[in-house]
Enzyme design. Structure first.
Site, PDB file in Angstrom:
ATOM      1  CE1 TYR A  10      42.799  33.575  40.456  1.00  0.00           C
ATOM      2  CE2 TYR A  10      41.036  32.865  41.904  1.00  0.00           C
ATOM      3  CZ  TYR A  10      42.379  32.949  41.596  1.00  0.00           C
ATOM      4  OH  TYR A  10      43.297  32.418  42.445  1.00  0.00           O
ATOM      5  CG  ASP A  42      49.299  35.484  41.693  1.00  0.00           C
ATOM      6  OD1 ASP A  42      48.224  34.982  41.309  1.00  0.00           O
ATOM      7  OD2 ASP A  42      49.557  35.674  42.891  1.00  0.00           O
ATOM      8  CG  HIS A 102      48.157  32.569  44.300  1.00  0.00           C
ATOM      9  ND1 HIS A 102      47.437  33.129  43.280  1.00  0.00           N
ATOM     10  CD2 HIS A 102      47.317  31.696  44.888  1.00  0.00           C
ATOM     11  CE1 HIS A 102      46.211  32.614  43.266  1.00  0.00           C
ATOM     12  NE2 HIS A 102      46.120  31.742  44.243  1.00  0.00           N
TER      13      HIS A 102
HETATM   14  C1  PPY Z   1      44.162  28.772  44.787  1.00  0.00           C
HETATM   15  O1  PPY Z   1      43.839  27.591  44.924  1.00  0.00           O
HETATM   16  O2  PPY Z   1      45.302  29.162  45.011  1.00  0.00           O
HETATM   17  C2  PPY Z   1      43.200  29.723  44.338  1.00  0.00           C
HETATM   18  O3  PPY Z   1      43.483  30.867  44.298  1.00  0.00           O
HETATM   19  C3  PPY Z   1      41.894  29.272  43.940  1.00  0.00           C
HETATM   20  C4  PPY Z   1      41.812  28.757  42.576  1.00  0.00           C
HETATM   21  C5  PPY Z   1      41.134  27.623  42.394  1.00  0.00           C
HETATM   22  C6  PPY Z   1      40.986  27.149  41.122  1.00  0.00           C
HETATM   23  C7  PPY Z   1      41.505  27.819  40.064  1.00  0.00           C
HETATM   24  C8  PPY Z   1      42.184  28.959  40.266  1.00  0.00           C
HETATM   25  C9  PPY Z   1      42.338  29.434  41.522  1.00  0.00           C
END
Ligand code: PPY
Length: 435
Positions: free
Chosen positions: A237, A265, A365
């Site tokens: 991230y 995404d 996602h």
């Molecule tokens: C998700 O929960 O889909 C994730 O990829 C983890 C997440 C958790 C918190 C912020 C961004 C992504």
């Protein structure tokens, strides 16, 4: 050394100290309250107290140390002076623990649908809400699997299939089958060994694990648990603070990570109402201010904003400003192959190819971000078509690899993806059970 009594005096948002972890260390988190991805409320519940039981299941052990400046580390506390935090076990929790005790043996779980059923039975409600939720009406989440139902085989006969070898290479690395373990945050919510179970399973079965940025073990712990020579990838991230992003990339490369999957995404967190609802319910239990409850139900108050946090919405972890020029920068700071995770149309796949990247994960996602994005398997078909037509590629392609995730439940789903040109699919791992 501090005493429990002293710590207990710092029990408000004006001065909030907490005790965390086996070492019985005290931290001043007053200034961190508003930054906490899980919201301030949960920390304040433990202000002046031992927060370990709440902290442990979802955080890497070193998270608090690395996130707080040194001057906020207040040092050790005398354990026998700390009042025990009594956690009340509700009847529902007792029933759940009984289901955990009686969970079926691994061999009795025949497929991923069974896994999902068992997971729902035995996970804490909050964990289930987090793992299973998807954006808005969850249409994309359902479509991800449904899309595979529209693809049918044309089997050929009278071919010698006495020996079938489905081992493959993913980004040049051996994999016993065309799947890998993708990144999912907060593994410890599902099992105390969280991501480490996946590291062990990947080694045992000769497949590759992608380590998530938001793992609940530290990155080093997960790498340390790998077998010598075990290949791991890293999912990034991109932090708003690019120096944090740079550090993560450099750390990954230094520890021998073989590929960098940048999530593209998630300009902001999808609206996952199953998770939101649970948190709102919890807030309502804890609030004595009826006006807040009403506003929360209307979806307009601070409670609602707060509510979205514990299903983590770290404002700094996701950067809505992320764009192609950052990808060029990432190429300049690492030798690891870069793959974009979350590509959703052929135009972006072509752009990734033109930028000299190593591939794309065609993914929405798990339907957790933008509802009504198309399934990865549908996008795969168009990407293959246009990469062939407009760039003259053939598939599968070693130099530019396509991966699919979302809705994969069976080997036949993986076979469909591979037949259509993918290098590998992501099998959705919903729960970790020790083998
Ligand atoms: C998700 O929960 O889909 C994730 O990829 C983890 C997440 C958790 C918190 C912020 C961004 C992504």
């Amino acid at each position: 050394m501090l005493s429990g009594k002293e710590v207990a005096q710092h029990d408000s948002k004006e001065s909030c100290w907490i005790i965390v972890h086996g070492e019985w260390h005290v931290y001043d988190v007053t200034e961190f309250l508003d930054e906490h991805p899980g919201g301030s409320k949960i920390i304040l519940k433990y202000a002046g107290k031992d927060a370990t039981a709440e902290y442990d299941p979802i955080h890497p052990p070193d998270a608090i140390k690395t996130n707080l400046p040194k001057e906020k580390h207040l040092g050790p506390v005398q354990p026998d002076t700390v009042e025990k935090v009594e956690v009340e076990t509700t009847d529902e929790e007792k029933a759940r623990l009984e289901r955990v005790e009686n969970k079926p043996a691994l061999a009795e779980i025949l497929n991923l649908h069974d896994f999902e059923y068992v997971a729902r039975q035995i996970m804490p409600e909050k964990a289930w809400a987090y793992f299973s939720s998807a954006a808005e009406d969850e249409i994309t989440m359902r479509e991800n699997h449904a899309a595979f139902h529209r693809i049918w085989f044309r089997p050929r006969i009278l071919r010698d299939v006495t020996n079938v070898d489905y081992s493959t290479k993913i980004l040049g690395h051996n994999s016993s089958m065309p799947i890998y373990i993708s990144a999912a945050a907060l593994g410890k919510l599902g099992h105390p060994d969280g991501e480490l179970n996946l590291t062990r399973a990947a080694a045992k079965h000769g497949i590759i694990q992608m380590i998530p940025t938001l793992a609940s073990f530290s990155f080093d712990e997960i790498v340390d648990n790998a077998q010598p020579g075990q290949v791991q990838f890293f999912q990034l991230y991109v932090n708003k603070n690019r120096e944090v992003a740079r550090r993560l990339v450099e750390q990954a490369e230094a520890r021998g990570i073989k590929a960098l999957f940048i999530t593209v995404d998630s300009a902001q967190l999808g609206r996952r109402e199953k998770a939101l609802q649970l948190i709102q319910d919890m807030n309502q239990e804890h609030t004595s201010d009826p006006s807040k409850v009403t506003k929360a139900q209307l979806g307009t108050s601070n409670v609602t904003q707060e509510a979205s946090k514990p299903m983590p919405a770290p404002s700094t972890v996701l950067d809505p400003g992320l764009c192609w020029k950052d990808i060029v920068w990432f190429k300049s700071i690492t030798k690891m192959p870069i793959i974009l995770k979350g590509v959703q149309c052929w135009e972006d796949a072509l752009e990734a190819y033109d930028q000299g990247l190593a591939g794309c994960v065609l993914s929405n996602h798990g339907g957790r971000q933008l509802d009504f994005s198309r399934s990865g398997i549908e996008v795969l078909a168009e990407c293959v078509k246009y990469l062939k037509e407009k760039r003259g590629l053939t598939f599968p392609n070693e130099k530019f690899q396509l991966f699919v995730d979302g809705g994969v439940r069976r080997a036949t789903d993986v076979l469909k993806a591979v037949a259509l040109g993918a290098t590998a699919g992501k099998l959705c791992v919903k729960i970790n059970i020790n083998t």
